[in-house]
Write a protein that holds these residues in place. Sequence first.
Motif, PDB file in Angstrom:
ATOM      1  N   VAL A   9     -54.341  60.377 -26.883  1.00 18.55           N
ATOM      2  CA  VAL A   9     -55.161  60.249 -25.684  1.00 18.55           C
ATOM      3  C   VAL A   9     -56.390  59.421 -26.052  1.00 18.55           C
ATOM      4  N   VAL A  10     -56.621  58.351 -25.292  1.00 19.41           N
ATOM      5  CA  VAL A  10     -57.790  57.498 -25.539  1.00 19.41           C
ATOM      6  C   VAL A  10     -58.516  57.233 -24.229  1.00 19.41           C
ATOM      7  N   GLY A  24     -57.702  41.525 -30.780  1.00 20.00           N
ATOM      8  CA  GLY A  24     -56.825  42.380 -29.981  1.00 20.00           C
ATOM      9  C   GLY A  24     -57.460  43.747 -29.807  1.00 20.00           C
ATOM     10  N   THR A  25     -57.225  44.356 -28.675  1.00 26.23           N
ATOM     11  CA  THR A  25     -57.838  45.649 -28.397  1.00 26.23           C
ATOM     12  C   THR A  25     -57.082  46.770 -29.095  1.00 26.23           C
ATOM     13  N   LEU A  26     -57.749  47.891 -29.239  1.00 21.73           N
ATOM     14  CA  LEU A  26     -57.122  49.077 -29.802  1.00 21.73           C
ATOM     15  C   LEU A  26     -55.917  49.469 -28.948  1.00 21.73           C
ATOM     16  N   LEU A  27     -56.049  49.351 -27.632  1.00 20.90           N
ATOM     17  CA  LEU A  27     -54.954  49.680 -26.728  1.00 20.90           C
ATOM     18  C   LEU A  27     -53.721  48.832 -27.016  1.00 20.90           C
ATOM     19  N   LEU A  30     -52.150  50.168 -30.101  1.00 23.46           N
ATOM     20  CA  LEU A  30     -51.491  51.456 -29.879  1.00 23.46           C
ATOM     21  C   LEU A  30     -50.189  51.305 -29.092  1.00 23.46           C
ATOM     22  N   LEU A  31     -50.141  50.340 -28.177  1.00 23.47           N
ATOM     23  CA  LEU A  31     -48.941  50.137 -27.371  1.00 23.47           C
ATOM     24  C   LEU A  31     -47.766  49.606 -28.192  1.00 23.47           C
ATOM     25  N   ARG A  32     -48.046  48.994 -29.317  1.00 27.91           N
ATOM     26  CA  ARG A  32     -46.964  48.459 -30.153  1.00 27.91           C
ATOM     27  C   ARG A  32     -46.106  49.551 -30.771  1.00 27.91           C
ATOM     28  N   ASP A  33     -46.705  50.701 -31.052  1.00 25.48           N
ATOM     29  CA  ASP A  33     -45.963  51.802 -31.666  1.00 25.48           C
ATOM     30  C   ASP A  33     -45.409  52.685 -30.553  1.00 25.48           C
ATOM     31  N   ARG A  34     -44.100  52.732 -30.447  1.00 25.80           N
ATOM     32  CA  ARG A  34     -43.437  53.433 -29.341  1.00 25.80           C
ATOM     33  C   ARG A  34     -43.018  54.859 -29.709  1.00 25.80           C
ATOM     34  N   HIS A  35     -43.512  55.389 -30.829  1.00 27.56           N
ATOM     35  CA  HIS A  35     -43.105  56.710 -31.296  1.00 27.56           C
ATOM     36  C   HIS A  35     -43.823  57.859 -30.580  1.00 27.56           C
ATOM     37  N   TYR A  36     -44.900  57.594 -29.892  1.00 26.20           N
ATOM     38  CA  TYR A  36     -45.665  58.659 -29.264  1.00 26.20           C
ATOM     39  C   TYR A  36     -46.008  58.272 -27.824  1.00 26.20           C
TER      40      TYR A  36
END
Length: 194
Positions: A9-10, A24-27, A30-36
Amino acid sequence: REIRGSLVVVGWRGEATPHELFFGTLLEQLLRDRHYTLVVGRVSDSLNTCRRILLALPPHAEREDGFVSALGLVKRLSQQLGAPITVFAEQAAEEGLQEALQRAKPLAEVRPVALPSWSGILPALRAQYAEGDLVVMYGARPGGLAADPTGAALPSRVGEQMPGAAFLVIYPAEPQAEDVGEGRETAGLPAESV
């Protein structure tokens, strides 16, 4: 990923810093990793004051692997807040979406609103929104079945055109071949693991 988290949660500011524009943004990272499951939110007041959830579902969202778990998250939130869910979708009256809405647990009050076209989602949200509502958007990761330009731009447009609105964008986890091999069930994680 290293601690086998299932939900991240961000918060969302709505604007990028010069550093983020260059690297590139943190978002985006984070979107690149599809595990969560990734939940991005802009919430200024306590969610306990929420009286209704307005859920925006892009076309084909119900066909994505993580749809039922994402909807389950929204339904748990609805149940905890005592807030009914109004679903805005192009195919709101179609049997396939209705079955998917019922399949996700727990039970929650769900009211469908059929949109003539997904491109009309923002005017529909603005027309229905009232103070105390929480706008929840199904976020399709790039390359997903429900990914489209309207949905990708929707969080920014809601942030700009509905400045007082509290909102969440839920990007569901996508099962990976290695997760299945390890016996992990990422698409429908039990609430205890979240």
